[in-house]
Motif scaffolding. Structure first.
Motif, PDB file in Angstrom:
ATOM      1  N   ASP A 128      34.785   0.606  29.323  1.00  0.00           N
ATOM      2  CA  ASP A 128      35.629   0.554  28.132  1.00  0.00           C
ATOM      3  C   ASP A 128      34.972  -0.433  27.167  1.00  0.00           C
ATOM      4  N   TRP A 129      34.022   0.088  26.406  1.00  0.00           N
ATOM      5  CA  TRP A 129      33.215  -0.771  25.538  1.00  0.00           C
ATOM      6  C   TRP A 129      34.070  -1.509  24.499  1.00  0.00           C
ATOM      7  N   ASP A 130      35.207  -0.933  24.119  1.00  0.00           N
ATOM      8  CA  ASP A 130      36.015  -1.515  23.051  1.00  0.00           C
ATOM      9  C   ASP A 130      36.927  -2.641  23.530  1.00  0.00           C
ATOM     10  N   GLN A 131      37.223  -2.678  24.845  1.00  0.00           N
ATOM     11  CA  GLN A 131      38.208  -3.644  25.336  1.00  0.00           C
ATOM     12  C   GLN A 131      37.657  -4.614  26.383  1.00  0.00           C
ATOM     13  N   ARG A 144      31.720  -8.509  19.889  1.00  0.00           N
ATOM     14  CA  ARG A 144      33.007  -9.107  20.258  1.00  0.00           C
ATOM     15  C   ARG A 144      32.854 -10.380  21.081  1.00  0.00           C
ATOM     16  N   LYS A 172      28.601  -3.226  20.816  1.00  0.00           N
ATOM     17  CA  LYS A 172      30.020  -3.549  20.656  1.00  0.00           C
ATOM     18  C   LYS A 172      30.385  -4.814  21.438  1.00  0.00           C
TER      19      LYS A 172
END
Length: 966
Positions: free
Chosen positions: A175-178, A206, A202
């Motif tokens: 889950d690259w976004d989270q 972050r 990503k």
């Protein structure tokens, strides 16, 4: 005067017209399957770029993808069917027409099918149409089919499918976004490169932590926040030490375990009994758990009870049983797995292991919460989606060892303990996964009869000894010994053993070896010199030990010279292809997807797509499913006809998009005659976005499970329980202990007892156990560079400029201790063979490890490379020191493979390295050059391609005015 000396001057247009046509298709320069946009001018390729709308790469394209233009215009392409006229390996062929080639293939194959279909061994390499080729083998009636996974990733696939109903690489993604903490195990740069690069960017943006575990610090590891240079084959110990520390500190998601795994299922404790280690079940066969409130066993599938995860309980029938988590905790809380106990063996200090465990714990204690209501499998509504933001990804570096299955299983156990499977911030399933555990059908091939299809597909999943493909005396029914007592869970087959076993007639002789895209004569996990010898070896009467070899490839690889009949394939830009949900789709965690390749160009040679050839042969042979009742071809339109109209089950075909007569149905529906047109109009792919409430917890998400049934991804909308404890493994162990009707040969009993543990274990790699650590103190492994993929690309004129030769890389201090400096040549010796190679020293490699880039070395004369090409003069392969077999023990030699799955253990090789004397300054071994196939164009010293000048890169200049890339 200058023009007379140097040729006409070049006029470069500063604003050229790049293209007069653009076509969208799918790249095949690696296994990423990125979408590409191909620019053409005057019917020739001018430029390839990424498709910004494509779900895999979103416009990103690597150097390999861009260099597809030179793969298309390579002078190494085969030009016409070939029939051998000289000895095998001589490269002496004559060109023949397709009618003659197909008639000959039909004769050879037809004779086998009428007598004994298993005498055909059909193995494909990096083929992306295995749903077709596997089905073809089943309809032919041979169980002897497999693809490259047996020496690439079957440990990874099988471990995942028997644990969580999915796996790393093509079955799942972080889950690259989270994610806030990302652990990468054994992934080289060639795997999933564009999606991983996008994902890592990503993470970096972050500020998430990226930790890479790999003996070599290249590519992804080089940009990691922390590199753990582990000793090869010890990843499992490192993982168990992390589990040990986390258990000691109660960093366990017990709610996740109780709801979604078999942590609560009761395991019978009856040492010596036929039920020992199996799950306690009720009268209907359902697993039992212990209800703490009622003090009695209940069906584990119930949702309204208080399950115990620890303890030992008395069952009503008097037997004792414990939840599987209790057994897990007993094992990994042992001091045997404490960081101090494993540090020296894996090369990671105890302090560092504890610090990494603490970082995982910190991420664990700060969950991701998404405000999205959803309903679980039991009908319970949840107002939010909560997950532990610890993501993992892994591949061949932990898979290609003889302990790789259990190492991969260990990693999945770590994920489950953390509640980090398809939850926000963790690892997520790619559609069409998850699948019920263990997934898929049983392997077919128990009975083989003339002119009769198999009862199912040749590859599948065994649940116990009753599913093995063995004769009454335990002899394997398959040539590669997959699904035998030697490799009971061989989900991908053992392609690396096909040539050896065919040569040895073990377990039986075959008549035809049929291979596609499998350059086994030079580049694979196998010993190269030995393979070439086996392909050419003869009986005393002068006949070849492998009677007939049919080979298909687009290029003049080394394997071509060892074939009797060569069926030339097209390039990926000249044919239709299907990247199918039945095979290796491009689905993501956001929803199912698949894609096509479409012909961008027409072949300029007398070649045919391999898939078209297989459909034609199927019709000529009269195979069921390939002909109508009157004997006429079922797919007269060839592979495009098959893609559109074939149905594996009612409503389910090779492509899931634009189904139904109107093309508006997704996943499951009637064939649509305009389906390919719809794909072409949609830039050669189809994608479906899942609703937000179905994006996580797919194994237990009611909405997703029901949707997956409608799409034809699974058969029943039932919870997919994740398995900490794998009962099928225990069934094989019980057989080895003498229980059950089916019994293994004596030589395999101890292996089965030792390695078929239902909880993950660690053991030293089998070759390491078999050889002297003093004599062979170093591990030797290969990596694939980001700019190369298998052996395809070191004949590509653009990519060759990046890598045209390779080196043996060593830790600088290790090299100096052996008196070796940068630039020296060294001898590398294993228990099996010896090579000489140039050395480069570096800091970023484990001190006990040497490595090189794989597949750079080429046989002189192959791939239509120049006679003095560095790939043939200076490149080398580590394969020459790898053996297909372990040293003989008790009169028998097992394959050098994982004993559970049969995965080739080509990362287990142990070597010693010694400086070569000054006069020994060239790589060895060296082999005579191969002859070029007939009518292959002479390759110039410099290959150039320009659309407005020469038609082909090897032609002389036609005009002074040119534009384009040199």
């Amino acid at each position: 005067m200058l023009e007379a000396l140097a040729g006409p001057g070049e006029v470069v247009e500063t604003s050229p017209t790049v293209a007069d046509e653009v076509k969208y298709t799918t790249c095949y320069m690696c296994a990423c399957r990125c979408g590409i946009k191909v620019h053409l001018k005057d019917g020739r390729i001018r430029y390839i770029e990424g498709n910004k709308d494509h779900p895999v790469n979103r416009g990103v394209l690597c150097g390999k993808g861009s260099a597809g233009i030179m793969q298309q215009y390579s002078p190494a392409k085969l030009r016409k069917p070939l029939l051998r006229t000289g000895e095998r390996g001589s490269g002496e062929f004559k060109e023949i027409e397709w009618d003659e080639a197909l008639a000959l293939a039909t004769k050879w194959l037809g004779d086998i099918r009428r007598t004994d279909p298993k005498k055909l061994a059909f193995f494909t390499g990096r083929d992306q149409s295995q749903s077709l080729t596997g089905w073809w083998a089943a309809q032919f009636g041979t169980p002897n089919f497999a693809a490259h996974g047996g020496f690439c990733s079957v440990n990874m696939a099988a471990a995942g499918l028997y644990s969580i109903g999915g796996a790393f690489w093509e079955f799942g993604e972080p889950d690259w976004d989270q994610a806030r903490y990302f652990m990468l195990f054994g992934v080289a740069e060639d795997h999933d490169s564009n999606p991983i690069k996008i994902g890592l960017s990503k993470l970096k943006e972050r500020g998430a932590k990226f930790l890479s575990v790999n003996p070599v610090k290249t590519g992804y590891s080089a940009i990691a926040d922390e590199w753990v240079g582990i000793r090869p084959g010890t990843d499992g110990l490192f993982i168990f030490a992390l589990i040990h520390v986390l258990l000691r500190n109660d960093i366990v998601d017990f709610e996740f375990l109780a709801r979604y795994t078999n942590a609560t299922w009761l395991v019978i404790d009856n040492p010596g009994g036929s039920d020992h280690g199996l799950f306690a079940r009720d009268a209907e066969g359902a697993p039992l758990a212990w209800d703490k409130d009622r003090g009695e066993p209940v069906a584990a599938s119930k949702a309204d009870f208080s399950p115990a995860v620890v303890g030992t309980f008395d069952l009503p029938d008097g037997r004792r049983a414990s939840p599987s988590f209790q057994l897990l905790a007993d094992r990994y809380l042992s001091d045997e797995f404490a960081p101090e106990a494993v540090a020296d063996r894996c090369g990671v200090t105890a302090e560092r292991i504890r610090r990494i465990a603490a970082e995982i714990a910190e991420a664990f204690n700060n969950p991701v919460v998404i405000d999205q209501p959803w309903t679980d499998w039991a009908g319970r509504r949840h107002e939010t989606m909560v997950g532990r933001p610890i993501a993992m990804h892994a591949m061949r570096g932990i898979s290609a060892h003889s302990n790789g299955f259990h190492t991969c299983r260990a990693l999945h156990v770590l994920q489950m303990l953390l509640g980090a499977v398809d939850t926000p911030g963790s690892w997520r399933y790619k559609a069409p996964y998850p699948k019920p555990l263990p997934g898929g059908p049983k392997p077919a091939g128990k009975t083989v009869a003339p002119n009769t299809p198999l009862g199912g597909m040749p590859l599948g999943f065994t649940m116990g000894p009753e599913d093995l493909l063995v004769e009454a005396d335990g002899t394997p029914k398959r040539l590669d010994k997959a699904y035998s007592w030697e490799a009971p869970i061989a989900a991908h087959g053992l392609m690396h053993m096909a040539i050896h076993n065919a040569w040895a007639g073990d377990p039986y002789p075959i008549d035809v070896l049929f291979m596609y895209m499998a350059n086994m004569a030079w580049n694979s996990s196998m010993n190269t010199a030995g393979t070439m010898q086996m392909l050419t070896d003869k009986h005393p009467d002068g006949t070849y030990k492998i009677p007939k070899i049919i080979y298909s490839d687009a290029y003049a690889s080394e394997m071509v010279s060892y074939a009797d009949l060569v069926l030339p394939d097209t390039t990926y830009l000249e044919r239709w292809d299907c990247i199918s949900l039945l095979d290796r789709p491009i689905g993501s965690a956001h929803g199912p997807a698949d894609a096509i390749r479409r012909p961008v160009l027409k072949p300029d040679r007398d070649v045919r797509p391999f898939q078209e050839v297989m459909i034609d042969l199927g019709a000529r042979l009269g195979l069921p499913g390939f002909v109508n009742e009157d004997g006429s071809p079922k797919y007269p339109g060839g592979y495009p006809d098959y893609i559109v109209n074939h149905e594996r089950k009612p409503g389910i075909g090779p492509l899931a998009g634009f189904r139904g007569e109107d093309g508006e149905t997704a996943g499951k529906g009637a064939p649509n005659k305009s389906q390919l047109d719809r794909y072409v109009a949609n830039k050669s792919f189809w994608r479906m976005e899942l609703p937000h409430d179905q994006l996580y917890f797919k194994h237990g998400n009611k909405g997703y499970l029901e949707n997956a049934v409608k799409l034809g991804l699974i058969d029943k909308a039932e919870q997919i329980v994740l398995h900490l404890y794998s009962e099928p493994l225990q069934k094989f162990r019980l057989a080895a202990e003498g229980h059950g009707e089916l019994q293994p040969p004596e030589r395999d009993r101890e292996r089965l007892k030792a390695y078929f543990d239902p909880l993950p274990i660690w053991y030293a790699p089998l070759e390491e156990q078999a050889v002297s650590a003093e004599e062979f103190p170093l591990s030797a492994i290969t990596q694939r560079p980001m700019a190369m993929y298998h052996s395809w690309h070191s004949q590509n004129s653009w990519l060759r400029q990046i890598y045209s030769k390779n080196f043996l890389y060593m830790n600088r201090e290790t090299a100096r201790s052996l008196g070796i400096e940068d630039g020296d040549y060294a001898w590398v010796t294993s228990n099996h063979g010896r090579i000489r190679a140039p050395v480069r020293t570096m800091e970023g490699v484990n001190p006990h490890t040497v490595w090189t880039w794989n597949a750079i070395g080429k046989r002189k004369g192959a791939w239509n490379l120049p006679a003095d090409a560095p790939e043939g003069q200076e490149g080398f392969l580590l394969n020459h020191v790898i053996s297909e077999h372990l040293p003989e023990k008790n009169g028998y030699s097992h394959s050098n493979s994982d004993p559970v799955t049969g995965q080739a253990a080509w990362y287990d090789v142990r070597v010693r390295v010694e400086k070569a004397v000054d006069c020994e300054q060239s790589p060895l071994p060296s082999f005579p050059p191969l002859a070029r196939p007939p009518r292959m164009p002479n390759r110039p010293d410099v290959l150039r391609y320009d659309a407005e000048g020469r038609k082909w890169p090897w032609q002389r200049r036609q005009a002074a005015k040119t534009s384009g890339v040199k």
